[in-house]
Enzyme design. Sequence first.
Site, PDB file in Angstrom:
ATOM      1  N   LYS A   9       1.048   9.268 -20.009  1.00 33.70           N
ATOM      2  CA  LYS A   9       1.818   8.910 -18.467  1.00 33.70           C
ATOM      3  C   LYS A   9       2.466   7.935 -18.249  1.00 33.70           C
ATOM      4  CE  LYS A   9      -0.652   9.465 -14.392  1.00 33.70           C
ATOM      5  NZ  LYS A   9      -1.494  10.696 -14.015  1.00 33.70           N
ATOM      6  N   ASP A  39       3.309  13.569  -9.880  1.00 36.02           N
ATOM      7  CA  ASP A  39       2.080  12.005  -9.988  1.00 36.02           C
ATOM      8  C   ASP A  39       2.997  11.441  -9.122  1.00 36.02           C
ATOM      9  OD1 ASP A  39      -0.840  10.479 -11.010  1.00 36.02           O
ATOM     10  OD2 ASP A  39       0.922   9.705 -10.678  1.00 36.02           O
ATOM     11  N   GLY A  60      -3.893   9.119   2.095  1.00 35.56           N
ATOM     12  CA  GLY A  60      -2.838  10.025   2.526  1.00 35.56           C
ATOM     13  C   GLY A  60      -1.997  10.795   2.205  1.00 35.56           C
ATOM     14  N   GLY A 113       0.334  12.916   0.449  1.00 38.03           N
ATOM     15  CA  GLY A 113       1.482  13.724   0.073  1.00 38.03           C
ATOM     16  C   GLY A 113       0.314  14.776  -0.826  1.00 38.03           C
TER      17      GLY A 113
HETATM   18  O1  2IT Z   1      -3.783  12.293 -12.507  1.00 39.90           O
HETATM   19  C1  2IT Z   1      -3.301  13.303 -12.963  1.00 39.90           C
HETATM   20  O2  2IT Z   1      -4.153  14.145 -13.277  1.00 39.90           O
HETATM   21  C2  2IT Z   1      -2.107  13.707 -12.811  1.00 39.90           C
HETATM   22  N1  2IT Z   1      -0.670  13.242 -11.868  1.00 39.90           N
HETATM   23  C3  2IT Z   1      -1.458  15.490 -13.289  1.00 39.90           C
HETATM   24  C4  2IT Z   1      -1.355  15.302 -15.080  1.00 39.90           C
HETATM   25  C5  2IT Z   1      -1.368  16.652 -15.252  1.00 39.90           C
HETATM   26  O3  2IT Z   1      -0.606  16.824 -16.381  1.00 39.90           O
HETATM   27  O4  2IT Z   1      -0.857  17.604 -14.147  1.00 39.90           O
END
Ligand code: 2IT
Length: 444
Positions: free
Chosen positions: A124, A164, A235, A237
């Site tokens: 992440k 994200d 949310g 989004g």
């Molecule tokens: O929390 C998640 O799974 C995402 N933000 C997507 C991550 C991704 O690599 O598609």
Amino acid sequence: MKVEQVMSRLRAKYGHEAEYLQAVQEVLESVEDVYNSHPEFEEANIIDNLVEPDRIFTFKVVWHDDKGRTQVNTGYRVQFNNALGPYKGGVRFHPSVTLSTLKFLGFEQTFKNALTTLPMGGAKGGADFSPKGKSRSEVMRFCQAYITELWRHIGAETDVPAGDIGVAGREIGYMYGWYKKLARENTGVFTGKGIGWGGSLIRPEATGFGAVYFVQHMLHLQKTDIKDKTVAISGFGNVAWGAALKATELGAKVVAISGPDGYIYDEQGLNAEKIAYMVELRDSCNDVVAPYAEKFAGAKFVADKKPWELKVDIALPCAIQNELNGDDAKTLIANKALCVAETSNMGCTPEAINELIRHKVMFAPGKAVNAGGVSVSGLEMSQNAMKYSWTKEEVDQKLHQIMSNIHEACLKFGRQPDGYINYVKGANIAGFMKVAQAMLEQGV
Ligand code: 2IT
């Protein structure tokens, strides 16, 4: 392994990283018994090896705003675990981002990605940058500055970032464009790319669609269906949008969405026009939902509150971590909610989860419910590797299959003696076993 011992070691080292400690504790409590029935795991000290990220990059992100002033943010990438494949996970741009946030998200991502059964490790990234009120060119310059620091550490077979909170198609485009200039290559190093340049159909919708498919499996198991159920979503989004779209298509009535300013109660339920307006609000970058109530008669705006006080059948937290607490859970239980499906990562506090499970409300954790997003990211990587693309129907069918498999895995490890399905245990054990086994086989 004793959870308390591991946690006290981690607290001594990382006492200030509350979210990270919360995520680790939840997983350890779920897997303690199974782990201890495998002495080979303990012998290889898999636990200590698995709770520490492989590596962390922290860097200064310097950029110029539209007035020519120098702005400074902090950027990160946490490469958590690559036992199952290249590091994979989103990038979050939000003022609340700290190292603790990204360590918790990278840890969760590792098990979520294992659940998808696709070859992806966990990672992440992000920065404490607020996109709110920023112009398009400010966002572009920020994305470029972030990638100037990060590009050497990512790659299609190394680490594949995605979106994200605060990062969607536009930001992925800017980051990918800058990466290409620096690396002089054109590979699938990001997912969530535009459809015209390597993106996958259904990726924007995938997290929300996958969550609703998962909820359908939960409901079907209890001999009911999402049709005609009332749904509260938090949310507004990308994730909330996909969930609202699919729930509405399947005949549910979505009566609430929310923003940092409060929530909208729309008794008549969302429809295509209202969902399109929700996207317009998001794209305005003002971070408010209140204008919805001015535009649509019958809708009410409730300031500074969350939609969990409403009487609904299904609650879908789709915004951010710890957005549904113990008191919210009590209210939902008193209002006879059937199902709470965490669609944000770690959307519920431990107190909320305990309440819901104690009262045998159907509850499933984010790493199972929201795995559809990263699953279609994995499918985007497959398509890029093949230099080919699948149709919408093909991707959607594969997404369906993956969500159904994740649900099965939760049943396998989460069914309690009284028949109640503990999806938290089910998801944590299924994901953990796969990663732990791979680490053991690959040695240290
Ligand atoms: O929390 C998640 O799974 C995402 N933000 C997507 C991550 C991704 O690599 O598609």
